[in-house]
Design a protein around this motif. Structure first.
Motif, mmCIF file in Angstrom:
data_model
loop_
_atom_site.group_PDB
_atom_site.id
_atom_site.type_symbol
_atom_site.label_atom_id
_atom_site.label_comp_id
_atom_site.label_asym_id
_atom_site.label_seq_id
_atom_site.Cartn_x
_atom_site.Cartn_y
_atom_site.Cartn_z
ATOM 1 N N LEU A 77 35.490 54.911 54.060
ATOM 2 C CA LEU A 77 35.418 53.879 53.090
ATOM 3 C C LEU A 77 34.291 53.081 52.891
ATOM 4 O O LEU A 77 33.989 52.556 51.872
ATOM 5 C CB LEU A 77 36.735 52.968 53.458
ATOM 6 N N ARG A 78 33.441 53.026 53.989
ATOM 7 C CA ARG A 78 32.511 52.177 53.895
ATOM 8 C C ARG A 78 31.325 52.423 52.759
ATOM 9 O O ARG A 78 30.942 51.249 52.294
ATOM 10 C CB ARG A 78 31.396 52.423 55.467
ATOM 11 N N ARG A 79 30.772 53.480 52.446
ATOM 12 C CA ARG A 79 30.010 53.783 51.502
ATOM 13 C C ARG A 79 30.285 53.277 50.070
ATOM 14 O O ARG A 79 29.920 52.552 49.320
ATOM 15 C CB ARG A 79 29.550 55.149 51.313
ATOM 16 N N PRO A 80 31.657 53.840 49.787
ATOM 17 C CA PRO A 80 32.219 53.425 48.466
ATOM 18 C C PRO A 80 32.510 52.039 48.088
ATOM 19 O O PRO A 80 32.456 51.628 46.934
ATOM 20 C CB PRO A 80 33.385 54.503 48.187
ATOM 21 N N ILE A 81 33.058 51.545 49.262
ATOM 22 C CA ILE A 81 33.549 50.196 48.857
ATOM 23 C C ILE A 81 32.242 49.198 48.931
ATOM 24 O O ILE A 81 32.249 48.063 48.142
ATOM 25 C CB ILE A 81 34.494 49.533 50.007
ATOM 26 N N ALA A 82 31.368 49.612 49.706
ATOM 27 C CA ALA A 82 29.781 48.813 49.516
ATOM 28 C C ALA A 82 29.463 48.908 47.934
ATOM 29 O O ALA A 82 28.910 47.994 47.200
ATOM 30 C CB ALA A 82 28.823 49.309 50.371
ATOM 31 N N ALA A 83 29.407 50.225 47.367
ATOM 32 C CA ALA A 83 28.996 50.350 46.054
ATOM 33 C C ALA A 83 29.881 49.684 45.078
ATOM 34 O O ALA A 83 29.364 49.047 44.056
ATOM 35 C CB ALA A 83 29.037 51.926 45.772
ATOM 36 N N ALA A 84 31.119 49.611 45.132
ATOM 37 C CA ALA A 84 32.126 48.851 44.165
ATOM 38 C C ALA A 84 31.891 47.267 44.398
ATOM 39 O O ALA A 84 31.843 46.638 43.353
ATOM 40 C CB ALA A 84 33.734 49.103 44.645
ATOM 41 N N LEU A 85 31.785 46.630 45.567
ATOM 42 C CA LEU A 85 31.460 45.314 45.654
ATOM 43 C C LEU A 85 30.127 44.992 45.260
ATOM 44 O O LEU A 85 29.966 43.741 44.585
ATOM 45 C CB LEU A 85 31.339 44.977 47.152
ATOM 46 N N HIS A 86 29.118 46.052 45.242
ATOM 47 C CA HIS A 86 27.832 45.880 44.889
ATOM 48 C C HIS A 86 27.838 45.646 43.285
ATOM 49 O O HIS A 86 27.222 44.708 42.885
ATOM 50 C CB HIS A 86 26.882 47.014 45.122
ATOM 51 N N MET A 87 28.649 46.335 42.643
ATOM 52 C CA MET A 87 29.023 46.280 41.091
ATOM 53 C C MET A 87 29.619 44.935 40.741
ATOM 54 O O MET A 87 29.231 44.558 39.818
ATOM 55 C CB MET A 87 29.634 47.692 40.679
ATOM 56 N N ALA A 88 30.607 44.688 41.540
ATOM 57 C CA ALA A 88 31.245 43.544 41.299
ATOM 58 C C ALA A 88 30.462 42.342 41.304
ATOM 59 O O ALA A 88 30.347 41.282 40.541
ATOM 60 C CB ALA A 88 32.550 43.241 42.261
ATOM 61 N N VAL A 89 29.459 42.086 42.251
ATOM 62 C CA VAL A 89 28.841 41.092 42.399
ATOM 63 C C VAL A 89 27.499 40.880 41.543
ATOM 64 O O VAL A 89 27.258 39.933 40.906
ATOM 65 C CB VAL A 89 28.142 40.957 43.972
ATOM 66 N N ARG A 90 27.136 42.207 41.019
ATOM 67 C CA ARG A 90 26.075 42.079 39.980
ATOM 68 C C ARG A 90 26.681 41.597 38.781
ATOM 69 O O ARG A 90 26.103 40.963 37.954
ATOM 70 C CB ARG A 90 25.553 43.656 39.770
ATOM 71 N N ILE A 133 37.085 38.523 42.283
ATOM 72 C CA ILE A 133 36.984 39.884 42.462
ATOM 73 C C ILE A 133 37.910 40.572 42.811
ATOM 74 O O ILE A 133 38.923 40.235 43.313
ATOM 75 C CB ILE A 133 35.530 40.110 43.460
ATOM 76 N N ALA A 134 38.199 41.639 41.993
ATOM 77 C CA ALA A 134 38.919 42.788 41.966
ATOM 78 C C ALA A 134 38.403 44.031 42.396
ATOM 79 O O ALA A 134 37.626 44.554 41.716
ATOM 80 C CB ALA A 134 39.909 42.769 40.673
ATOM 81 N N ILE A 135 39.054 44.727 43.327
ATOM 82 C CA ILE A 135 38.348 46.016 43.809
ATOM 83 C C ILE A 135 39.797 47.198 43.628
ATOM 84 O O ILE A 135 40.776 46.993 44.161
ATOM 85 C CB ILE A 135 38.073 46.128 45.295
ATOM 86 N N PHE A 136 39.356 48.299 42.907
ATOM 87 C CA PHE A 136 40.171 48.984 42.341
ATOM 88 C C PHE A 136 40.142 50.222 43.360
ATOM 89 O O PHE A 136 39.016 50.775 43.336
ATOM 90 C CB PHE A 136 40.394 49.358 41.068
#
Length: 411
Positions: free
Chosen positions: A84-97, A179-182
């Motif tokens: 999960l580490r890589r994809p959730i990092a990418a998702a949070l990066h997008m959310a914070v951007r 923030i919402a992570i799907f």
């Protein structure tokens, strides 16, 4: 009828022209967004259901709702062979951007990105035999700030997720939003990742932090979460996504047709519901084939009967056949026994055969084998997402009408 104007969309995760029968789920999510905006406590959301009921479509729609409320969002699809580490990092990066342009303190954004980079760069352990981690596990985000140290970089996914998501929620708080992570196919997350995600959601709920996880998965997702953390049954709001009722199925067919000035006869709608069972993917598949075969409006039951074989042939190849081909001979034997028994179970319970769970002991008896000897086939089918165990000692197909399909296939 003009095929170019055909409004139906039987695609994987493709939004239908009319999202019928999902008003309750959308209303619930709007309440969640509004409560969090007002600082009220709220739980993360889990959508469960069989394949073909529109979970991915609904997940994407909920994400659009969050974006319309100016939330930061990110989406991932879980895979059984990926951390999960890589994809959730990418998702949070997008959310914070998405939130960064509205934040008054760029240093706060940079501080979080430093933590995010440290989290993402924390390499997975060496593989079996000392092999280097796969490239996807050594991925580095395109973040210019230097990685921080001592926060979300311990290597323990549970500790790191709690710290990372807490920091992300703090950024959202600064902006006055959330923030919402799907997460789609959430049942495919590894046990450690599920445990870490539950722990992080637990911490966030206790803090009243404005970050939620919206997951979608097969019917056994609640059991997967419960196995990771016993409190997960109280941690999440669960919503079962089922087939459409008759009114919603008719709306899914008629509303887009009316926009093209096309109508259905009542008997045509009766037959389409009988054929599709109300499952959204099948509604779209039969609707598309019927439109292409109908010579004129109104569409009749005769048009449906002429078109049905084409829809069924396409489903046999793309929806059923592709899954059947993934199974080994032993696994196919197991599923064929399930298909035969599910028909009996469905008749006895008064339910459709596609929904009937089958006792594993009955499968072993039908095949003349000991239950323990069939465990490898059962476990492999569960891992491949072809069957699930909703209750102890029973299994059922994840794909509607799959039992019916198997009973038409040569042994």
């Amino acid at each position: 009828m003009d095929p170019v104007r055909n409004p139906y969309a039987p695609g994987a995760g493709q939004r239908p022209p009319e999202l019928a029968g999902r008003g309750r789920e959308l209303d619930v999510f709007d309440v969640v967004l509004e409560r969090i905006a007002r600082g009220r406590p709220e739980r993360s959301l889990m959508l469960t259901g069989l394949r073909g009921v529109g979970k991915t479509v609904l997940l994407n729609t909920l994400r659009s709702e969050a974006i319309s409320h100016l939330w930061g969002t990110g989406k991932i699809e879980a895979r059984p062979d990926q951390s999960l580490r890589r994809p959730i990092a990418a998702a949070l990066h997008m959310a914070v951007r998405e939130l960064a342009p509205r934040h008054r303190a760029p240093d706060r954004i940079d501080g979080f990105l430093g933590v995010l980079k440290a989290f993402a760069q924390r390499t997975a352990p060496a593989g079996r035999g000392g092999a280097a981690p796969k490239l996807r596990d050594r991925w580095q985000p395109g973040i210019d700030v230097p990685a921080s140290s001592g926060r979300a970089d311990s290597g323990d996914i549970e500790i790191d997720l709690v710290e990372l998501l807490t920091d992300a929620a703090a950024v959202a708080t600064d902006v006055g939003t959330g923030i919402a992570i799907f997460i789609d196919e959430m049942q495919d997350l590894g046990a450690d990742d599920v445990s870490g995600l539950c722990a992080a959601c637990h911490e966030l709920s206790q803090l009243g932090a404005p970050l939620i996880v919206v997951g979608a998965g097969l019917p056994h997702l609640p059991a997967v979460l419960s196995a990771a953390k016993s409190y997960s049954e109280r941690l999440f709001r669960y919503q079962r996504i089922d087939r459409l009722d008759r009114i919603a199925a008719d709306q899914a067919l008629c509303a887009p047709a009316e926009r093209e000035e096309v109508e259905y006869e009542q008997k045509a709608l009766d037959l389409l519901y009988e054929k599709s069972g109300g499952y959204p993917y099948f509604v779209q598949a039969y609707g598309k084939a019927t439109w292409d075969h109908a010579p004129r409006s109104p569409i009749t039951a005769a048009d449906v009967r002429v078109a049905a074989p084409e829809a069924e042939a396409e489903l046999a190849v793309g929806f059923f056949g592709s899954r059947f081909e993934r199974a080994t001979p032993a696994e196919r034997e197991y599923m064929r026994a399930m298909a035969s028994l599910s028909l009996v179970e469905g008749e006895e319970s008064g339910r459709d055969d596609m929904d009937a769970a089958v006792p594993t002991a009955e499968i072993a008896r039908a095949l003349g084998r000991k239950p323990a000897s069939l465990s490898p086939a059962r476990d492999a089918l569960i891992k491949k997402g072809l069957i699930y165990s909703g209750e102890r000692g029973t299994v059922a197909f994840t794909v509607p009408h799959f039992g019916r399909y198997l009973r038409t296939q040569p042994a």
